[in-house]
Design an enzyme around this catalytic site. Structure first.
Site, PDB file in Angstrom:
ATOM      1  N   ASP A   1       0.809  -1.222   0.000  1.00 27.37           N
ATOM      2  CA  ASP A   1       0.000   0.000   0.000  1.00 27.37           C
ATOM      3  C   ASP A   1       0.839   1.266   0.000  1.00 27.37           C
ATOM      4  O   ASP A   1       0.340   2.354   0.275  1.00 27.37           O
ATOM      5  CB  ASP A   1      -0.933   0.008   1.212  1.00 27.37           C
ATOM      6  CG  ASP A   1      -0.183  -0.090   2.535  1.00 27.37           C
ATOM      7  OD1 ASP A   1       1.070  -0.168   2.516  1.00 27.37           O
ATOM      8  OD2 ASP A   1      -0.839  -0.085   3.592  1.00 27.37           O
TER       9      ASP A   1
ATOM     10  N   CYS B   1       4.782  -0.237   2.819  1.00 24.98           N
ATOM     11  CA  CYS B   1       5.265  -1.584   3.131  1.00 24.98           C
ATOM     12  C   CYS B   1       6.578  -1.584   3.916  1.00 24.98           C
ATOM     13  O   CYS B   1       6.747  -2.390   4.840  1.00 24.98           O
ATOM     14  CB  CYS B   1       5.404  -2.410   1.855  1.00 24.98           C
ATOM     15  SG  CYS B   1       6.530  -1.705   0.624  1.00 24.98           S
TER      16      CYS B   1
ATOM     17  N   HIS C   1       8.971  -4.046  -3.392  1.00 20.73           N
ATOM     18  CA  HIS C   1       8.126  -4.248  -2.215  1.00 20.73           C
ATOM     19  C   HIS C   1       8.985  -4.784  -1.072  1.00 20.73           C
ATOM     20  O   HIS C   1       9.988  -5.458  -1.300  1.00 20.73           O
ATOM     21  CB  HIS C   1       7.011  -5.249  -2.550  1.00 20.73           C
ATOM     22  CG  HIS C   1       6.102  -5.564  -1.407  1.00 20.73           C
ATOM     23  ND1 HIS C   1       5.260  -4.632  -0.847  1.00 20.73           N
ATOM     24  CD2 HIS C   1       5.897  -6.711  -0.722  1.00 20.73           C
ATOM     25  CE1 HIS C   1       4.582  -5.189   0.136  1.00 20.73           C
ATOM     26  NE2 HIS C   1       4.956  -6.445   0.235  1.00 20.73           N
TER      27      HIS C   1
END
Length: 291
Positions: A152, A155, A271
């Site tokens: 989102d 992270c 990520h």
């Protein structure tokens, strides 16, 4: 029982509503990605094309299924009339012949981009699986496994939050990161450049960058990890598939926080995930904090 024409009108109205909802979702996705982040903006365009193509395909399949059930309803004029009767807000005027040609060309270009996006997504899935296998093997040697963190924009901060033994909010981590970076400009400013032009950041650009850390869901990277290692006064280890792990803040004599950097984990690209013991959850309940 409702007649086929009423069923068809409801379906077409629902399709129109779903298209509007998708456009609102796409606008929200665009707002979450800074315009200066060219790499994430490129991935965003691919994701938007994929979402639109998936919805268009689903709507087409629903129409085909409907017409199979009611063969007499598959008349193109009937569909056009039903769409024209819909009470749509801000209905645009009937397009000119030249405009319709432009729209057809644009539709062909969208289809081409969608095919490109589908091919790239297939490659991305392959890279993602390979990366996950490599990371899992690295973690297994340390009796660890990956713990998924939501993609989102927060992270990195959420992964650190997950590792800490004391309670802290993501908002607090972001605020403390920005505060440290504002106080130590000379340690960070030389490493920031405009992603589009390659020009070095000026002081005003740098301060805006710090403001975005606090006020937006901007992604954190190595500079923010460096600041957080000083804020928390502990080392931060980053495990990755293709390179040796990196430890930031080695000057602090504590057991490091451990994060996993994934290049292909989500549709937007990079990520961060957290880690947990391999046997966590074997008995049930939440995995224990590591540090």
């Amino acid at each position: 029982m409702d007649d086929p024409q009423s069923d068809q009108q409801r379906m077409l109205r629902r399709h129109h509503r779903e298209k509007k909802e998708l456009q609102a979702r796409i606008q929200s996705m665009k707002s979450a990605v800074p315009k200066t982040d060219k790499k994430r903006r490129k991935q965003l365009h691919l994701d938007v094309a994929r979402l639109e193509a998936e919805m268009e395909q689903r709507h087409r399949q629903e129409l085909e299924k409907f017409y199979e059930s009611f063969p007499g309803s598959s008349n193109l004029e009937m569909v056009t009339d039903d769409l024209a009767k819909m009470d749509l807000e801000n209905q645009p005027p009937r397009p000119s012949k030249a405009q319709r040609k432009r729209e057809r060309r644009a539709a062909l270009e969208r289809e081409r981009q969608e095919r490109i996006a589908e091919a790239e997504m297939e490659h991305l899935d392959s890279f993602r699986c390979e990366e996950e296998e490599k990371v899992a093997a690295i973690l297994a040697t340390r009796n660890l496994e990956m713990k998924e963190i939501p993609a989102d924009g927060h992270c990195m901060y959420r992964a650190i939050q997950d590792q800490l033994v004391f309670s802290v909010t993501v908002e607090s981590l972001r605020s403390r990161t920005a505060k440290y970076m504002r106080k130590h400009i000379e340690d960070f400013l030389p490493f920031l450049t405009d992603p589009e032009t390659g020009d070095a950041y000026c002081l005003e650009d740098y301060m805006t960058y710090c403001d975005e850390i606090v006020c937006t869901a901007s992604w954190g990277g190595q500079l923010e990890l460096r600041a957080l290692s000083h804020v928390l006064q502990m080392p931060i280890e980053v495990i990755q598939a293709e390179s040796p792990s990196v430890i930031i803040g080695e000057e602090y004599n504590k057991k490091p926080i451990t994060l996993v950097y994934m290049r292909y984990a989500c549709s937007f690209g990079e990520h961060y995930n957290s880690v947990k013991p391999l046997d966590a959850g074997a008995v049930g309940g939440h995995a224990p904090r590591l540090f």
